[in-house]
Design a protein around this motif. Structure first.
Motif, PDB file in Angstrom:
ATOM      1  N   CYS A 255      -7.650   0.660   1.241  1.00 21.53           N
ATOM      2  CA  CYS A 255      -6.688  -0.289   1.804  1.00 21.53           C
ATOM      3  C   CYS A 255      -7.323  -0.981   3.008  1.00 21.53           C
ATOM      4  CB  CYS A 255      -5.417   0.456   2.230  1.00 21.53           C
ATOM      5  SG  CYS A 255      -4.292  -0.551   3.209  1.00 21.53           S
TER       6      CYS A 255
ATOM      7  N   CYS B 182       0.873  -1.171   0.000  1.00 22.53           N
ATOM      8  CA  CYS B 182       0.000   0.000   0.000  1.00 22.53           C
ATOM      9  C   CYS B 182       0.915   1.228   0.000  1.00 22.53           C
ATOM     10  CB  CYS B 182      -0.880   0.003   1.244  1.00 22.53           C
ATOM     11  SG  CYS B 182      -1.671   1.588   1.540  1.00 22.53           S
TER      12      CYS B 182
ATOM     13  N   HIS C 203      -5.939  -2.139   5.532  1.00 19.67           N
ATOM     14  CA  HIS C 203      -5.213  -1.811   6.750  1.00 19.67           C
ATOM     15  C   HIS C 203      -5.486  -0.400   7.245  1.00 19.67           C
ATOM     16  CE1 HIS C 203      -2.564  -4.855   8.220  1.00 19.67           C
ATOM     17  NE2 HIS C 203      -1.860  -3.948   8.870  1.00 19.67           N
ATOM     18  N   CYS C 204      -5.134   0.574   6.383  1.00 17.88           N
ATOM     19  CA  CYS C 204      -5.174   1.973   6.824  1.00 17.88           C
ATOM     20  C   CYS C 204      -6.370   2.715   6.261  1.00 17.88           C
ATOM     21  CB  CYS C 204      -3.882   2.688   6.415  1.00 17.88           C
ATOM     22  SG  CYS C 204      -3.714   2.889   4.635  1.00 17.88           S
TER      23      CYS C 204
ATOM     24  N   ASN D 149       0.385   4.061   0.967  1.00 21.62           N
ATOM     25  CA  ASN D 149       0.150   4.914   2.134  1.00 21.62           C
ATOM     26  C   ASN D 149       0.774   4.336   3.416  1.00 21.62           C
ATOM     27  OD1 ASN D 149      -1.081   7.229   3.411  1.00 21.62           O
ATOM     28  ND2 ASN D 149      -2.514   5.775   4.320  1.00 21.62           N
ATOM     29  N   CYS D 150       0.469   3.066   3.746  1.00 18.97           N
ATOM     30  CA  CYS D 150       0.927   2.508   5.021  1.00 18.97           C
ATOM     31  C   CYS D 150       1.992   1.424   4.854  1.00 18.97           C
ATOM     32  CB  CYS D 150      -0.247   1.946   5.816  1.00 18.97           C
ATOM     33  SG  CYS D 150      -0.988   0.475   5.088  1.00 18.97           S
TER      34      CYS D 150
HETATM   35 ZN    ZN Z   1      -2.663   1.086   3.554  1.00 17.93          ZN
END
Ligand code: ZN
Length: 251
Positions: free
Chosen positions: A65, A40, A67-68, A42-43
């Motif tokens: 995502c 990802c 996750h984040c 982002n994270c």
């Molecule tokens: Zn993420």
């Protein structure tokens, strides 16, 4: 046309489309696209196999995502669908043939160029250099009529953009010029000229629309590659129809 093959080529296009997104986005940044696991942006969470299924992962994760919860660009599923459609359409138009192999490589190159030029205003040399020998071999196996149309087409495509670069002082880039050279081999004289004409028309229409809705300032450069990509796809499949129609209206 066989429906099972049609669906198979569509599925193949979805898978490859997902790979082309990665190539188009990572290659200009000099990042590896074969060894690195997908993460990802982002994270940096490493994506599992079930987060990498074309279209479906995007839909089931509602475009975010896992996750984040950062939004995933809709460009990914769109390019996957487009590649799926282009692969299936190539099969529907050409059947199982040498020309179909050429068409699949052509669609592949154009999708990568589209992604990369949209994102970075750059057509990577590596992409063109990878596809160039493949097109030469396939055009030897499946020549145009006449065969030298490929050679003149490539020279003409290259030369026209070279003149535009000199005259317009930066209206188009060296990447566009090399792309037209490669396209000339596949398309031949008439169709490379038609691609050039169509890409200018599409560019003018979209440029005016964007000015009209104030998305860009007059001085802001716009990538020209995406217009060439769309024009080349239309010309590859429908160039003969367009040329015959044009000739019949002026006579
Ligand atoms: Zn993420």
């Amino acid at each position: 046309m066989n429906t099972v093959y049609f669906i198979l080529f569509f599925g193949l296009g979805l898978l490859f489309g997902s790979f082309f997104n990665v190539v188009g986005l990572r290659l200009p940044q000099q990042k590896s696209f074969t060894n690195d696991r997908s993460i990802c942006p982002n994270c940096s969470h490493i994506l599992n196999w079930y987060e990498l299924i074309p279209i479906f992962s995007y839909i089931f994760q509602r475009g975010r995502c896992r996750h984040c919860k950062a939004k995933i660009s809709f460009i990914y599923p769109v390019m996957e669908l487009v590649t799926g459609f282009l692969f299936a359409h190539s099969y529907a138009q050409l059947g199982l043939s040498v020309e179909l192999i050429l068409a699949l490589f052509l669609m592949s190159m154009l999708v990568i160029v589209f992604v990369s030029d949209m994102k970075y205003m750059l057509i990577p040399n590596k992409v063109l250099l990878f596809f160039l020998p493949i097109f030469i071999v396939l055009r030897v196996l499946e020549p145009l009529e006449p065969w030298w149309s490929s050679i003149i087409g490539a020279t003409l495509g290259f030369a026209i953009i070279a003149v535009i670069i000199i005259v317009s002082n930066g209206g188009m880039g060296a990447g566009d010029m090399k792309l037209f050279g490669v396209l000339g081999i596949v398309l031949g004289i008439k169709k490379v000229l038609l691609t050039f004409f169509l890409s200018c028309v599409i560019g003018a229409v979209i440029g005016l629309l964007m000015l009209w809705i104030n998305r860009i300032h007059r001085k802001q450069p716009i990538p020209f590659g995406p217009y060439i990509v769309v024009a080349a796809i239309v010309t590859y499949f429908y160039g003969d129809i367009l040329i015959n129609w044009y000739v019949s209206t002026i006579i």
